[in-house]
Design an enzyme around this catalytic site. Structure first.
Site: not given
Length: 827
Positions: A357-358, A496, A617-618
């Site tokens: 999805w970058d 994630e 995680k983010q």
């Protein structure tokens, strides 16, 4: 950074050679080559890698007791090999030679990698060497390496060897080793014409043919030696030429190597070998080819101009490096290549070269400068609609379900098993449950339209993408009678870490707030799309994809009744049940481990799981504040009937910041963004971390596997959109700056709806200058003041200083202006 246009590496550090190779990659959107040393094969220190956009191959293995299939971006034959020796001494790169001193300089302005070195052999003979390398940014099939050799303390015979090496494999990521890595079958290696060699290979499963043709010429004392080169085959899959020249001390010998690359995926190419040889024959001398390459880079830099004046000028070099690598991964050549944006660029083999999805982070940079590129990349998604529809049907849904990881044809490429390098165990990989990738595709399509006003794109491609994704999420949402709201179960959010709930076998979590809120937003945008289309096209599309009369009514209903887990104090739960998870002993883990970014791997190695903890995680919930301004998010929530307390956004930022390990480089991008309004010092700390992500390899070795392209784009976007408050929505260019004074003055060029604009931003205010255009005036709004800005006009929005109110915007007409725009309040 030696200066704002040069990245310099001195000496040879084996532990960081992979990092240097990735950062010194040269590419043109079609093909890219890592900055490896030409005299070395792949080994424990060096890793030559050449990759062509969209060139994938699939291999099968047994891992963790299961059969796994991996599709990988293929490491193509190595076109770099070039070495030399003095008299009968050892070849450079072999035992008996040493590099006395060495410097690499990546010239961002010209797209050149320049290496200077002195080499000494066991007999004490010292030879100075200068190498210049490019991957041609216009002639996308052409690469070049020029080597200048100068004997410094000897006379005698200089022998040069120049090869093409097809005996390569995919070995660039340590944790993938042990799985199949041989993607190429060598078909031919042979001399061609009077001065060239040819290498032809084919991928083992996808049957893509790749051809490289190489031509090497030698000049001494400024003139061609006339030497044609003796052809040799040093090993299976390797073909080359040797040249011998008598030299004296201080005499320069220049070796020019030009290589052409073609694949059977190329348009209008039936025989890649014939095309490679023919193109090689057309090429002029090395210097002429190089001059054209540097000219095109000058044009690119004018289009992507960005300057920063002030005490923080050190920011600019990193920004230029990041733009450089974006433009090497996607360029005008990408328009004709059916490929997406690999998460790690064309710089290495992490994620096996897959598209995730970058693009969500890259498109804002492209939409406002080269919208033809973002349009082409959205076409990559549009071409894969049949696979997305098939995936949705297989899951029992309508519409289009895009894969978390995409490759050649659009099927799901995410693995079912993941190797934890800390424990050595294979664990279940459920990242494919990140359905939000489809929401990102739809978001990108809508915002491309908002930035460009390209109704033809929306009509032909964007509308179908958005409507089919909308249909999938409308079908994924279930009506919960007890709540009288729609819910989405069994997914993963951007975080994630959380693959499910503690002590259960069921995969995924319920009502991920990010997924649910974007779904509600999407339902409304789908209705906007239908309203925007011409009536005939709307009817045609409804007929083509069979939109039932009741579907838009369901979309409307979901846009008003989607469930979002919000606590009474305004904290948005990352997902339903997040508040019930245990708190992690963050201080304890930081004391025990030097780096806890990949906390999931640490916990698994201890027999534990992040599913038990309120640990991310983010950014996940905070992604909402990244994608939407406070006003836009409030609109979505208001439509759903939710009201957040006035302090909800800073409270959510503080809550999740304390519970995030930042295991992804994207986390720093998002946290810098969301902190920019109220915690500028913290925001700048994360901004610096984004700038350092690859230069300093902050994740400890991951950059060697490929750069973090989304973080690179994010660093540019933090300046162009976050600190300026720039948005493109509601047919308006919106500005809401919170400019950090000590960043000085920013100036950059964009294109908004075919208007060339120059924005100048400082603590004093924002200045927007419109260039020459035949387009109608555009609406520009800054903090409630709206201006119609025509071609050739300038508007200045002063910002408040010292507690004083800002004065009204001032519009100035230039000589090419057709009239003074009117200043008015928003309607």
């Amino acid at each position: 950074m030696a200066d704002s246009w040069t990245v310099r590496f001195d000496g040879l550090d084996p532990d960081r050679e992979g990092l240097r190779e990735a950062l010194c990659t040269l590419g043109n959107g079609y093909v890219a080559t890592r900055g490896a040393l030409p005299e070395y094969d792949a080994g424990g220190v060096h890793y030559p890698g050449t990759y062509a956009a969209g060139c994938y191959n699939r291999l099968t293995d047994c891992a963790g007791g299961s059969t796994v299939e991996n599709e990988s971006l293929v490491n193509l034959p190595n076109w770099l090999p070039l070495t030399f020796r003095a008299d009968d001494g050892p070849w450079l790169g072999r035992p008996g030679t040493e590099i006395v001193d060495q410097r690499h300089e990546l010239d961002l302005r010209r797209g050149l990698l320049i290496r200077t070195a002195r080499i000494r052999d066991r007999a004490g003979r010292i030879t100075a060497m200068v190498q210049r390398r490019f991957v041609h940014v216009r002639h996308n099939h052409v690469c070049g390496l020029q080597t200048t050799l100068t004997p410094q303390n000897w006379v005698g015979r200089l022998t040069v060897r120049s090869d093409l090496d097809a005996a390569v494999a995919n070995r660039g990521v340590a944790r993938y080793r042990g799985l199949s890595e041989q993607h190429l079958t060598v078909l031919r290696t042979e001399p061609v014409g009077a001065e060239g060699v040819l290498c032809l290979v084919e991928t083992t499963q996808s049957q893509i043919r790749i051809a490289q043709a190489g031509r090497t010429r030698v000049r001494a004392a400024g003139r061609s030696t006339g030497e044609k080169g003796e052809v040799y085959r040093a090993a299976p899959g390797r073909v080359g030429q040797t040249f011998t020249v008598d030299v004296s001390r201080g005499q320069q010998v220049i070796v020019d190597k030009l290589v052409t690359v073609h694949t059977s995926r190329d348009n209008a190419v039936g025989d890649p070998a014939g095309a490679a040889v023919e193109r090689l024959d057309w090429l002029p001398d090395f210097d002429d080819v190089l001059n054209e390459h540097t000219q095109v880079w000058a044009q690119l830099w004018r289009r992507f101009r960005i300057t920063l004046q002030g005490p923080e000028r050190q920011v600019l070099p990193a920004l230029r490096l990041h733009l450089f690598h974006i433009l090497q991964t996607v360029s005008e050549n990408t328009v004709d290549v059916d490929a997406g944006i690999p998460a790690r660029g064309l710089h290495g083999e992490a994620y096996r070269g897959h598209v995730l999805w970058d693009e969500l982070f890259v498109f804002p940079v492209l939409n406002l400068r080269m919208p033809a590129l973002s349009r082409a990349l959205l076409r990559y998604r549009h071409r894969r609609l049949p696979w997305a529809r098939a995936a949705a049907r297989a899951g029992g849904h309508r519409g289009a379900m895009y894969p978390w990881q995409s490759g050649s044809d659009g099927r799901e490429e995410s693995q079912h098993l993941h190797l934890n390098p800390l424990s050595g165990r294979w664990t279940t990989d459920t990242t494919r449950l990140q359905r939000h990738v489809g929401l990102a595709v739809a978001y990108n399509a809508w915002h491309h339209f908002q930035a460009t006003g390209d109704r033809e794109f929306l009509s032909r491609y964007g509308a179908e993408l958005i409507l089919e994704i909308t249909r999938f999420f409308a079908d994924l949402a279930e009506y919960d009678h007890g709540r009288d709201r729609y819910v989405i179960r069994g997914v993963m959010g951007p975080d994630e870490f959380h693959t499910g709930y503690p002590d259960t076998e069921r995969q995924g979590v319920d009502n991920n707030a990010y997924t649910n809120l974007l779904t509600a937003w999407l339902m409304r945008r789908a209705l906007d799309v239908l309203e925007t289309l011409r009536p005939d096209r709307r009817a045609e599309l409804a007929e083509t994809i069979d939109i039932g009369a009741g579907e838009p009514r369901r979309w409307e209903d979901i846009s008003r009744r989607m469930y979002v887990p919000i606590r009474p104090d305004g904290i948005i739960d990352q997902f339903e049940g997040y508040a019930d998870l245990s708190e992690l002993d963050w201080d304890g883990y930081r004391r025990r481990y030097a780096d806890i970014r990949r906390l999931d791997r640490i916990l698994e190695s201890e027999g534990d799981s992040p599913n038990r903890y309120a640990a991310s995680k983010q950014a996940d919930v905070l992604m909402l504040f990244y994608l939407f301004s406070a006003d836009e998010l409030a609109e979505v929530l208001d439509r759903l009937g939710y009201r957040l307390p006035s302090d909800a956004i800073p409270k959510n930022i503080e809550y999740y910041l304390a519970r995030t390990s930042h295991g992804s480089t994207l986390s720093a991008v998002v946290h810098a963004w969301v902190l920019a309004r109220n915690h500028r010092a913290q925001a700048l700390r994360y901004f610096v971390e984004v700038l350092d992500s690859d230069l300093a390899d902050i994740q400890g070795g991951t950059t060697a596997e490929g750069v973090h392209l989304a973080a690179m784009a994010g660093s540019v976007d933090l300046l162009q959109r976050c600190f300026t408050g720039l948005e493109t929505r509601d047919d308006t260019l919106l500005l809401n700056p919170y400019w950090p004074r000590h960043l000085g003055t920013l100036e950059f060029d964009i294109r908004y709806r075919q208007h060339p604009l120059t924005l100048r931003v400082s603590a004093a205010g924002i200045r927007v200058e419109a260039g020459t255009s035949r387009q109608p005036p555009i609406r520009v709004c800054c903090r409630g003041e709206t201006v119609l800005l025509g071609p050739g006009e300038v508007v200045e929005f002063p910002l408040p200083r010292g507690g004083k109110n800002a004065s009204r915007p001032r519009v100035v007409s230039s000589p090419v202006s057709q009239g003074v725009a009117a200043v008015r309040r928003p309607e």
